[in-house]
Design an enzyme around this catalytic site. Structure first.
Site, PDB file in Angstrom:
ATOM      1  CG  HIS A 177      -1.707  -0.989   1.270  1.00  0.00           C
ATOM      2  ND1 HIS A 177      -2.686  -1.625   2.182  1.00  0.00           N
ATOM      3  CD2 HIS A 177      -2.136  -1.728   0.029  1.00  0.00           C
ATOM      4  CE1 HIS A 177      -3.972  -2.601   1.851  1.00  0.00           C
ATOM      5  NE2 HIS A 177      -2.914  -2.677   0.674  1.00  0.00           N
TER       6      HIS A 177
ATOM      7  CG  HIS B  91       0.018  -9.680  -3.066  1.00  0.00           C
ATOM      8  ND1 HIS B  91      -0.201  -8.303  -3.200  1.00  0.00           N
ATOM      9  CD2 HIS B  91      -0.720  -9.828  -2.016  1.00  0.00           C
ATOM     10  CE1 HIS B  91      -0.959  -8.016  -2.579  1.00  0.00           C
ATOM     11  NE2 HIS B  91      -1.343  -8.551  -1.987  1.00  0.00           N
TER      12      HIS B  91
END
Length: 315
Positions: free
Chosen positions: A83, A268
């Site tokens: 993030h 991811h």
């Protein structure tokens, strides 16, 4: 801001909270860094007492299950970096040192918005050094079952095209494409929150994940509706968050990308995996240096590479 010059922050920004997976408190300070420094994490508070400097580089990713982890867990790692990395990339910050006193980044509200707000409050400074770009020269693709992730050449900029397809009727199938810029990132991506299925919570807890998750930092998806009383921030918040994650993971290339990214049911592992595939062959990319708004120099022809040595590893 002159996009052909590297950038950093005008001053430090400090944020604190808990890790979404560990549930442990953490404080970070994002500090300015000199040109060509890139993004690095200074991990303090390790069990052995030694600070650890970890470059934000895909070759140093040690885990990708539910989050992206940099560094060695035994000697000092930083989890859930995606993030903040997304916010830095999205706003065009090239150089920063991130001090963190624990093993996991604070989740804050589950999006990149608090990081963006902190960076905007401090301001972005322009360096005198030309910016370098990672220019995609050849199509690179990885697949796992029906899922895939790929990078391909485009004339300029960075374009993302992400598609998700969940069995949950609340999420379903959704696709979003966009050309990345600081303005579009702030407006369309930064506020999209992480999400999880209520039915998976007990399994996550048993595996040591989501120990800090709550309705304050995660969109909780029930069988027929979103559990959070405020609902969604965007109608397609789920796919927007997947774009947010992809930007953060692809920032681990070490340089801003000139190219197009496309994924279907990725995550991811595949975001990082496509970078590994890209760097596996030197013919896949070139490193170019900006020379004003319309000129560039191909640094690879001058012997400048982008291997792990150039982005020093776990120091």
């Amino acid at each position: 801001m002159r996009t052909h010059k590297q950038t950093t922050l005008k001053g430090p920004a400090t944020l604190s909270g808990i890790g979404v997976h560990s549930g442990n408190p953490a404080e970070i300070t994002i500090r300015p860094a000199p040109a060509n420094h890139g993004i690095a994490f200074l991990r303090t508070g390790t069990t052995h007492g030694n600070d650890r400097l970890i470059k934000a580089h895909h070759a140093l990713v040690s885990a990708t299950e539910l989050c992206t982890v940099l560094g060695d867990v035994e000697t000092g790692a930083v989890a859930t970096v995606e993030h903040l990395m997304s916010a830095l990339y999205g706003l065009g910050v090239d150089n920063a040192l991130v001090e963190i006193d624990g093993p996991e980044m604070p989740i804050l509200d589950g999006s990149a918005l608090p990081f963006v707000q902190a960076i905007d409050k401090i301001g972005i400074a322009t360096c005198d050094t030309p910016r370098r770009w990672l220019k995609i020269l050849r199509h690179v693709r990885i697949e796992t079952g029906t899922s895939f992730a790929e990078l391909r050449p485009i004339d300029r900029g960075f374009r993302l095209d992400v598609e998700i397809d969940f069995e949950s009727p609340v999420i379903g199938r959704s696709r979003k494409a966009m050309d990345l810029s600081p303005a579009t990132y702030r407006r369309e991506i930064a506020g999209a929150r992480t999400f999880g299925m209520m039915r998976d919570v007990e399994r996550y807890w048993k595996a040591g994940f989501a120990l800090g998750a709550s309705l304050e930092n995660t969109v909780a998806v029930g069988e027929t509706a979103v559990v959070n009383p405020e609902g969604l921030r965007f109608q397609d918040e789920f796919v927007r968050h997947k774009i947010l994650d992809a930007i953060g993971d692809l920032a681990l290339a070490g340089l801003p990308i000139q190219g197009a990214y496309r994924s279907y049911c990725g995550g991811h592992r595949m975001n990082v995996g496509v970078l590994s595939a890209l760097f596996a062959d030197r013919a896949n990319y070139a490193i170019v240096e900006a020379q004003g708004s319309r000129r560039e120099t191909v640094l690879s022809e001058l012997g400048v590479g982008l291997g792990i040595a150039a982005f020093a590893g776990d120091l």
